[in-house]
Design a protein around this motif. Structure first.
Motif, short mmCIF file in Angstrom:
data_model
loop_
_atom_site.label_atom_id
_atom_site.label_comp_id
_atom_site.label_asym_id
_atom_site.label_seq_id
_atom_site.Cartn_x
_atom_site.Cartn_y
_atom_site.Cartn_z
N VAL A 1 23.55 13.89 -8.47
CA VAL A 1 23.76 12.83 -7.48
C VAL A 1 22.42 12.54 -6.79
O VAL A 1 21.68 13.47 -6.44
N LYS B 1 33.60 13.63 -14.69
CA LYS B 1 33.03 14.63 -15.59
C LYS B 1 34.12 15.55 -16.13
O LYS B 1 35.14 15.76 -15.48
N SER C 1 24.06 7.49 -5.19
CA SER C 1 24.49 6.97 -6.48
C SER C 1 26.01 6.87 -6.51
O SER C 1 26.70 7.31 -5.58
N VAL D 1 32.86 12.69 -7.02
CA VAL D 1 32.77 13.33 -8.33
C VAL D 1 34.15 13.87 -8.68
O VAL D 1 34.71 14.70 -7.95
N VAL E 1 26.60 17.43 -13.08
CA VAL E 1 26.45 16.10 -12.48
C VAL E 1 25.24 16.13 -11.56
O VAL E 1 24.95 17.14 -10.92
N GLU F 1 31.33 9.43 -10.24
CA GLU F 1 31.20 10.00 -11.57
C GLU F 1 32.52 10.69 -11.95
O GLU F 1 33.21 11.24 -11.09
N GLU G 1 22.07 18.58 -8.12
CA GLU G 1 22.73 18.77 -9.40
C GLU G 1 23.69 19.96 -9.29
O GLU G 1 23.30 21.04 -8.81
#
Lengths: 118, 112
Positions: free
Chosen positions: A20, A12, A7, A114, A18, A10, A82
């Motif tokens: 993925v 955050k 994915s 991330v 998060v 992101e 996660e």
């Protein structure tokens, strides 16, 4: 051909979580462990843990126990990772990688950046 | 924190031979676990270069070779080419740590 497609990036806030994803193709999802490895900016790779897609068993590096969860959906050949309670130190590219017998990683996803920032 | 130690950088002219060392301990390389090598270009995922100490996956040129002795291993690149400029990491398994799969500190190869 074997592919692991992750994915996207992101952003955050600290304290958030998060998730993925890593969708595999080109081989039987159940036949190989999926490992997760992260790489902070300018640093080397760091192994986080593995998940056995056949039965969902997991094994996490000690520093990630309690705030990282690895799961899978075999119906769509997808693994998930996660990370909870994010802090700026968790800013990194997160990779999934296939693990054949022999304790190495033969195919990698493209990575998911991330960024944790307020 | 990396468990396997590599030199930060090595360099060589095109056509030359360079080697990268990877030093571990009795709980990883010295325990008989295989050493594996990855090449990483900027902004991309690591790519498997050598596995099981000295086995090249299909498609990896035979200019790349690996060896292991005791608690150390080495990656050799012969006939250095411009496209070899990248970061290289060794990796092994450790039976004494909670981080079982361990990576080296990484080596930047520069083609002069």
């Amino acid at each position: 051909q074997v592919q692991l497609v992750q994915s996207g990036a992101e952003v955050k806030q600290p304290g958030a979580s998060v998730k993925v994803s890593c969708k595999v193709s080109g081989y039987s999802f159940r036949d190989y462990f999926i490992h997760w490895v992260r790489q902070a900016p300018g640093q080397g790779p760091e192994w986080m843990g593995w998940m056995n897609p056949k039965n969902g068993d997991t094994n996490y590096a000690q520093k990630f126990q309690g705030w990282v969860t690895m799961t899978r959906d075999t119906s769509i050949s997808t693994a998930y990772m996660e990370v909870g309670r994010l802090s700026p130190d968790d800013t990194a590219v997160y990779y999934c990688a296939r693990g054949p017998n022999g304790y190495y990683f033969d195919y990698w996803g493209q990575g998911a950046l991330v960024t944790v920032s307020s | 924190q990396s468990v396997l130690t590599q030199p930060p950088s090595v360099s060589g002219a095109p056509g030359q031979r360079v080697t990268i060392s990877c030093t571990g301990s009795s709980s990883n390389i010295g325990a008989g676990y295989g050493v594996h090598w990855y090449k990483q270009l900027p902004g991309t995922a690591p790519k498997l270069l050598i596995y099981g100490n000295n086995i090249r996956p299909s498609g990896v040129p035979d200019r790349f070779s690996g060896s292991k002795s005791g608690t150390s291993a080495s990656l050799a690149i012969t006939g250095l080419q411009a496209e070899d400029e990248a970061d290289y990491y060794c990796q092994s398994y450790d039976n004494s740590l909670s981080v079982r799969y361990v990576f080296g500190t990484g080596t930047k190869v520069t083609v002069l």
